[in-house]
Write a protein that holds these residues in place. Structure first.
Motif, mmCIF file in Angstrom:
data_model
loop_
_atom_site.group_PDB
_atom_site.id
_atom_site.type_symbol
_atom_site.label_atom_id
_atom_site.label_comp_id
_atom_site.label_asym_id
_atom_site.label_seq_id
_atom_site.Cartn_x
_atom_site.Cartn_y
_atom_site.Cartn_z
ATOM 1 N N GLU A 126 29.228 32.520 5.966
ATOM 2 C CA GLU A 126 29.453 31.705 4.768
ATOM 3 C C GLU A 126 28.211 30.865 4.464
ATOM 4 N N ASP A 127 27.566 30.375 5.513
ATOM 5 C CA ASP A 127 26.338 29.584 5.313
ATOM 6 C C ASP A 127 25.234 30.421 4.678
ATOM 7 N N TYR A 128 25.224 31.708 5.024
ATOM 8 C CA TYR A 128 24.158 32.577 4.519
ATOM 9 C C TYR A 128 24.118 32.568 2.989
ATOM 10 N N ALA B 284 19.917 26.782 -0.356
ATOM 11 C CA ALA B 284 19.001 26.281 0.676
ATOM 12 C C ALA B 284 17.921 25.459 -0.025
ATOM 13 N N LYS C 157 32.740 33.178 12.177
ATOM 14 C CA LYS C 157 31.975 33.818 11.105
ATOM 15 C C LYS C 157 31.371 32.796 10.144
ATOM 16 N N THR C 158 31.278 31.544 10.574
ATOM 17 C CA THR C 158 30.802 30.516 9.634
ATOM 18 C C THR C 158 29.345 30.757 9.218
ATOM 19 N N ASN C 159 28.534 31.358 10.110
ATOM 20 C CA ASN C 159 27.145 31.691 9.742
ATOM 21 C C ASN C 159 27.096 32.519 8.474
ATOM 22 N N THR D 214 20.277 35.366 -2.553
ATOM 23 C CA THR D 214 21.371 35.206 -1.579
ATOM 24 C C THR D 214 22.411 34.181 -2.056
ATOM 25 N N THR D 215 22.073 33.453 -3.114
ATOM 26 C CA THR D 215 22.974 32.398 -3.585
ATOM 27 C C THR D 215 23.629 32.833 -4.883
ATOM 28 N N THR E 234 37.361 36.631 6.338
ATOM 29 C CA THR E 234 36.599 36.299 7.549
ATOM 30 C C THR E 234 37.553 35.985 8.707
ATOM 31 N N ASP F 2 25.078 30.114 1.051
ATOM 32 C CA ASP F 2 24.983 28.764 0.497
ATOM 33 C C ASP F 2 23.561 28.521 -0.031
#
Ligand code: G1P
Length: 298
Positions: A67-69, A73, A63-65, A95-96, A59, A71
């Motif tokens: 990495e959050d994607y 939820a 581009k932190t979004n 997605t996880t 990355t 994670d």
């Protein structure tokens, strides 16, 4: 599982996505969405279907979004579970990944695809690995990377996805010179990054799926600049061929979309919308109506 030993995949996602500005000012290109899945999810699903167990993102700043994607939820999942939204819950859960299955490294400077891959060298170690460029989306009955993993289990060496492009487009791709063969797999004699059509050895182009062996890092370490002043993966592969290592081109089965361009992205959107079990029929009717209206207006 395929019985293959390709367990790790590198996703180079450090690019700025300038072709999609202003959208990519705040949203990483890899999170742009085809129907209801971002590009990166298509790549992840393909990798998982090919037996990949470790996902390495290269990355950059902003581009932190992304990495959050990937994670967990928990609030969202709890709310969907409570409301009985099983399909959505399943989609969100896909997605996880398990703890430790995802890693990311930073590419501090945009020095090219070869450099991006080199940035992940410590996480790869001494085993074959895949590289997937999420801009290239491949629709196919059997996922493209899975096809390649199966080929690799037979051939060993490196396996590169390939397809014929229009001769005037060679300047956009790595171009392959292969030995003649009857099937989909052909030994590569030469590979050149983005040659002019007049200098291209063929119109067989590299598409963004590779299975590589760890000795590629020896060549990438040299940091030699190639086409466009960048450290090119293509040049490291060329050096491997010169050393006598086996590199195979694989003409995959499936339709590839260049989602790094607006036209390709729109074509993929139409194709995936038409293939969607919930949307397809209605969208097909809509497209026919649009075409009929345009014809009537001519
Ligand atoms: C990269 C590679 C190129 C390959 C292409 C496939 O180029 O350098 O060899 O053909 O991906 O999409 P880029 O599109 O990043 O310029």
């Amino acid at each position: 599982m395929t019985g293959s030993n390709v367990r790790k995949a590198i996703f180079p996602v450090a690019g700025l996505g300038t072709r999609f500005l202003p959208a990519t000012k705040a949203v990483p290109k890899e999170l742009l969405t085809l129907v209801d899945r971002p590009l990166i999810q298509y790549a992840m699903d393909e990798a998982r279907d090919a037996g990949i167990e470790q996902f390495i993102f290269v990355t950059s700043r902003g581009k932190t979004n992304l990495e959050d994607y990937f994670d967990a939820a928990p609030e969202l999942e709890a709310s969907l579970a409570e409301r009985g939204k099983k399909r959505l819950l399943e989609a969100v859960r896909r997605t996880t990944l398990d703890a430790g299955q995802i890693a990311s490294v930073r590419q501090h400077r945009p020095l090219g695809l070869g450099h991006a891959v080199w940035c992940a060298r410590h996480l790869i170690g001494d085993e074959p690995f895949a590289v997937m460029l999420p801009d290239d989306v491949v629709a196919s009955a059997k996922p493209c990377l899975k096809q390649m993993v199966e080929v690799h289990a037979e051939t060993g060496g490196s396996v590169i996805a390939a397809m014929e492009v229009a001769p005037e487009q060679t300047e956009s791709y790595g171009i392959l010179d292969v030995m003649s063969s009857t099937g989909r797999v052909a030994p590569v004699r030469r590979i050149v990054e983005k040659p002019k059509p007049s200098e291209a050895p063929s119109n067989l182009a590299v598409i963004g799926r590779y299975i590589l062996t760890p000795d590629i890092f020896d060549h990438l370490s040299a940091g030699t600049r190639g086409a466009g002043g960048e450290i090119q993966l293509t040049d490291a592969i060329a050096a491997e061929i010169d050393e006598g290592r086996n590199v195979f081109a694989y003409r995959f089965s499936g339709q590839r979309f260049d989602c790094g361009s607006k036209a390709g992205f729109l074509q993929a959107t139409v194709a995936f919308a038409l293939a969607d079990p919930d949307l397809g029929a209605e969208f097909d009717d809509y497209l026919h109506a649009v075409i009929a209206m345009r014809k009537a207006a001519e």
